[in-house]
Enzyme design. Sequence first.
Site, PDB file in Angstrom:
ATOM      1  N   ASP A  28      37.955  53.985  35.702  1.00 42.11           N
ATOM      2  CA  ASP A  28      38.909  52.894  35.912  1.00 42.11           C
ATOM      3  C   ASP A  28      39.914  52.907  34.753  1.00 42.11           C
ATOM      4  O   ASP A  28      39.538  53.028  33.592  1.00 42.11           O
ATOM      5  CB  ASP A  28      38.159  51.550  35.964  1.00 42.11           C
ATOM      6  CG  ASP A  28      39.030  50.434  36.516  1.00 42.11           C
ATOM      7  OD1 ASP A  28      38.639  49.844  37.542  1.00 42.11           O
ATOM      8  OD2 ASP A  28      40.100  50.146  35.928  1.00 42.11           O
ATOM      9  N   ILE A  29      41.195  52.802  35.088  1.00 40.59           N
ATOM     10  CA  ILE A  29      42.256  52.910  34.086  1.00 40.59           C
ATOM     11  C   ILE A  29      42.342  51.653  33.205  1.00 40.59           C
ATOM     12  O   ILE A  29      42.897  51.704  32.110  1.00 40.59           O
ATOM     13  CB  ILE A  29      43.621  53.227  34.767  1.00 40.59           C
ATOM     14  CG1 ILE A  29      44.558  53.949  33.820  1.00 40.59           C
ATOM     15  CG2 ILE A  29      44.256  51.991  35.362  1.00 40.59           C
ATOM     16  CD1 ILE A  29      44.101  55.319  33.396  1.00 40.59           C
ATOM     17  N   GLU A  87      42.338  43.920  44.716  1.00 41.41           N
ATOM     18  CA  GLU A  87      43.552  44.540  44.184  1.00 41.41           C
ATOM     19  C   GLU A  87      43.945  45.785  44.978  1.00 41.41           C
ATOM     20  O   GLU A  87      45.109  45.951  45.337  1.00 41.41           O
ATOM     21  CB  GLU A  87      43.313  44.909  42.708  1.00 41.41           C
ATOM     22  CG  GLU A  87      44.555  45.305  41.951  1.00 41.41           C
ATOM     23  CD  GLU A  87      44.212  45.786  40.531  1.00 41.41           C
ATOM     24  OE1 GLU A  87      44.838  46.752  40.081  1.00 41.41           O
ATOM     25  OE2 GLU A  87      43.301  45.188  39.904  1.00 41.41           O
ATOM     26  N   HIS A  92      35.961  50.805  46.968  1.00 39.56           N
ATOM     27  CA  HIS A  92      35.566  51.415  45.697  1.00 39.56           C
ATOM     28  C   HIS A  92      34.432  50.622  45.092  1.00 39.56           C
ATOM     29  O   HIS A  92      34.425  49.400  45.090  1.00 39.56           O
ATOM     30  CB  HIS A  92      36.745  51.518  44.721  1.00 39.56           C
ATOM     31  CG  HIS A  92      37.524  50.257  44.529  1.00 39.56           C
ATOM     32  ND1 HIS A  92      38.406  49.777  45.481  1.00 39.56           N
ATOM     33  CD2 HIS A  92      37.548  49.364  43.523  1.00 39.56           C
ATOM     34  CE1 HIS A  92      38.938  48.655  45.046  1.00 39.56           C
ATOM     35  NE2 HIS A  92      38.435  48.366  43.868  1.00 39.56           N
ATOM     36  N   HIS A  94      32.560  49.661  41.726  1.00 42.22           N
ATOM     37  CA  HIS A  94      32.680  49.618  40.267  1.00 42.22           C
ATOM     38  C   HIS A  94      31.297  49.851  39.668  1.00 42.22           C
ATOM     39  O   HIS A  94      30.345  49.119  39.994  1.00 42.22           O
ATOM     40  CB  HIS A  94      33.143  48.237  39.794  1.00 42.22           C
ATOM     41  CG  HIS A  94      34.534  47.851  40.157  1.00 42.22           C
ATOM     42  ND1 HIS A  94      35.612  48.018  39.316  1.00 42.22           N
ATOM     43  CD2 HIS A  94      35.030  47.259  41.271  1.00 42.22           C
ATOM     44  CE1 HIS A  94      36.706  47.551  39.890  1.00 42.22           C
ATOM     45  NE2 HIS A  94      36.386  47.083  41.083  1.00 42.22           N
TER      46      HIS A  94
HETATM   47  P1  5GP Z   1      39.650  45.595  42.740  1.00 45.55           P
HETATM   48  O1  5GP Z   1      40.477  46.046  43.936  1.00 45.55           O
HETATM   49  O2  5GP Z   1      38.215  45.982  42.874  1.00 45.55           O
HETATM   50  O3  5GP Z   1      39.826  44.131  42.461  1.00 45.55           O
HETATM   51  O4  5GP Z   1      40.208  46.318  41.448  1.00 45.55           O
HETATM   52  C1  5GP Z   1      40.800  47.591  41.504  1.00 45.55           C
HETATM   53  C2  5GP Z   1      40.432  48.361  40.258  1.00 45.55           C
HETATM   54  O5  5GP Z   1      41.130  49.600  40.299  1.00 45.55           O
HETATM   55  C3  5GP Z   1      40.800  47.680  38.938  1.00 45.55           C
HETATM   56  O6  5GP Z   1      39.653  47.640  38.090  1.00 45.55           O
HETATM   57  C4  5GP Z   1      41.912  48.561  38.361  1.00 45.55           C
HETATM   58  O7  5GP Z   1      41.872  48.655  36.954  1.00 45.55           O
HETATM   59  C5  5GP Z   1      41.663  49.901  39.022  1.00 45.55           C
HETATM   60  N1  5GP Z   1      42.879  50.650  39.245  1.00 45.55           N
HETATM   61  C6  5GP Z   1      44.004  50.199  39.847  1.00 45.55           C
HETATM   62  N2  5GP Z   1      44.941  51.161  39.883  1.00 45.55           N
HETATM   63  C7  5GP Z   1      44.401  52.253  39.287  1.00 45.55           C
HETATM   64  C8  5GP Z   1      44.878  53.575  39.033  1.00 45.55           C
HETATM   65  O8  5GP Z   1      46.009  53.944  39.342  1.00 45.55           O
HETATM   66  N3  5GP Z   1      44.025  54.428  38.397  1.00 45.55           N
HETATM   67  C9  5GP Z   1      42.763  54.059  38.027  1.00 45.55           C
HETATM   68  N4  5GP Z   1      42.007  54.970  37.423  1.00 45.55           N
HETATM   69  N5  5GP Z   1      42.267  52.825  38.273  1.00 45.55           N
HETATM   70  C10 5GP Z   1      43.086  51.936  38.880  1.00 45.55           C
END
Ligand code: 5GP
Length: 128
Positions: A28-29, A87, A92, A94
């Site tokens: 995760d970035i 987001e 995905h 975590h």
């Molecule tokens: P969620 O959709 O589960 O709420 O969060 C999405 C996750 O993807 C976040 O923890 C965010 O930091 C990660 N994320 C979003 N865009 C990118 C990206 O371009 N590259 C990486 N490696 N992680 C990402």
Amino acid sequence: MSIFTKIISGEIPSYKVAENEKFYAFLDINPNAKGHTLVVPKEEVNKLFDLDEELYNELMSFSRKIAIAIEKAVPCKRIGLSVIGLEVPHVHVHLIPLQAMEDIQFIKKVTLQPEEFEAIAKAIADNL
Ligand code: 5GP
């Protein structure tokens, strides 16, 4: 096309941890903790429980292998698992090395340098 589909295809760079025919794991970035990894099915499905049951089970099995490798590579009390997806609308998992409850709360973030990301991704991959 989701941002994770672009990562899987290599259009957007990532710190890759593992890959097989159906799944892609990368750091995760914006990590909650050092070693925070995402496991993504290559098939672009929005919600976890909309996955075909077989693919869902395979995703969990693949995530388990990655989690075991993270736990060997990163000092922590245990690996936490969370699925959110508010987001990025592409399933995905975590996987987060935990020291404290706040590590799974998506509030506190850690900043890592590119060399640190590279070293962690390699350390996890080396433990697979
Ligand atoms: P969620 O959709 O589960 O709420 O969060 C999405 C996750 O993807 C976040 O923890 C965010 O930091 C990660 N994320 C979003 N865009 C990118 C990206 O371009 N590259 C990486 N490696 N992680 C990402």
